[in-house]
Design an enzyme around this catalytic site. Structure first.
Site, short mmCIF file in Angstrom:
data_model
loop_
_atom_site.label_atom_id
_atom_site.label_comp_id
_atom_site.label_asym_id
_atom_site.label_seq_id
_atom_site.Cartn_x
_atom_site.Cartn_y
_atom_site.Cartn_z
N ASP A 82 -6.13 6.05 -6.53
CA ASP A 82 -5.61 4.72 -6.20
C ASP A 82 -5.39 3.92 -7.48
OD1 ASP A 82 -6.89 1.82 -4.41
OD2 ASP A 82 -4.86 2.63 -4.52
N HIS A 83 -4.16 3.39 -7.64
CA HIS A 83 -3.84 2.55 -8.82
C HIS A 83 -4.14 3.29 -10.13
CE1 HIS A 83 -2.82 -1.12 -6.64
NE2 HIS A 83 -3.87 -0.90 -5.88
N GLU A 134 4.45 2.01 -7.63
CA GLU A 134 4.30 0.58 -7.29
C GLU A 134 5.31 -0.25 -8.06
OE1 GLU A 134 0.40 -1.20 -7.18
OE2 GLU A 134 1.21 -3.19 -7.61
#
Ligand code: G3H
Ligand code: ZN
Length: 284
Positions: A82-83, A134
């Site tokens: 994640d991220h 993103e």
């Protein structure tokens, strides 16, 4: 069943208008609660692991716990960074056994974000690993990533469409008004941006900052084209509040299971409620 990439279930989510939950894994109890809830509702899901959680748990334990969950439950589970902030951390996770990674290039310029994301996609896809990108900066605090409101910036639909076309990501997180952490008021989600982008690209949109978003807004986001929704804070709050209640009720408690068992149960209820809203029940 082994861990799978998100492409095992995201195309169906996009086609049949449901969302698959990314529930962040922060320790063993999170993993057990998420898996128990998904097993009860026969739902695919994604274990999201931030870089901070990776540091806390250690990459070997993280992969071993996720693999055990997939084997024990028989569910399609993706283990997803994640991220992820660098190409190197994404590759380290893939080498260790992650089946999916996010490269969060939203703090780079638009062109650099495309360039860097493309590198991760090329390497990850060569190994059958899915990639989330993103665009636009999502507000709030997630681990040591903090973005204050004035610096959070909505994604521009035309840029998001070009970003997908140039990178080939398997799902796209765009800043549409949600933020990490619990909300002071109601989030102002830009469903028009979701719709514009989702109707122009073949992969689902990802909604970050799922905790505290009202159920109706979640449903409207899915109807507009969101196919992956991330939830972390609500589980952290459920676990911590339960532990606090148990310890406040009896100062003599010293066996961690006395508060971790009820805390785990509280998270099972959070995850089940989200799976029902997301519509991924019986989609495993
Ligand atoms: O990437 C993780 C999610 O965006 C978590 O957001 O803690 O607000 O549910 P949340
Ligand atoms: Zn996030």
């Amino acid at each position: 069943m082994p861990l799978v990439s998100m492409n095992e279930f995201l195309p169906q989510a996009k086609a049949n208008k449901f969302a698959v939950g990314q529930f962040n894994m922060n320790n063993l109890e999170f993993a057990q609660a998420i898996t128990e809830a998904a097993k009860e509702l026969n739902s695919p899901f994604i274990f999201g692991v931030s870089e901070g959680a990776l540091k806390y748990m250690g990459i070997e334990y993280t992969v071993a716990i996720a693999e055990a969950a997939a084997k024990q439950s028989g569910l399609p589970i993706a283990l997803h960074l994640d991220h992820g902030s660098t190409f190197e951390v994404a590759m380290k996770c893939i080498r260790a056994g992650f089946s999916s990674v996010m490269f969060d290039g939203s703090h780079h310029s638009f062109e650099d974000n495309i360039r860097l994301t493309k590198e991760v996609v090329k390497a990850a896809h060569a190994m059958g690993v899915s990639v989330e990108g993103e665009l636009g900066t999502i507000g709030g605090v997630e681990d040591d990533i903090s973005v204050d409101a004035e610096h959070a910036s909505l994604a521009k639909p035309e840029e998001a469409i070009r970003f997908y076309e140039e990178t080939g990501v398997d799902c796209l997180a765009i800043a549409v008004g949600t933020a990490h952490g619990m909300y002071a008021g109601e989030p102002n989600i830009h469903f028009d941006i979701i719709e514009k982008v989702a109707s122009a690209i073949p992969v689902p949109i990802v909604l970050h900052g799922g905790s505290g978003v009202p159920d109706e807004m979640l449903r409207n986001s899915i109807a507009a084209g969101v196919g992956k929704i991330n939830v972390n804070t609500e589980n952290q709050v459920a676990l911590t509040q339960t532990i606090r209640d148990v310890l406040n009720a009896d100062a003599k408690v010293y066996d961690p299971r006395k508060y971790l068992v009820p805390a785990r149960k509280a998270m099972v209820e959070v995850v089940k409620s989200k799976i029902k809203i997301f519509g991924s029940e019986n989609q495993a």
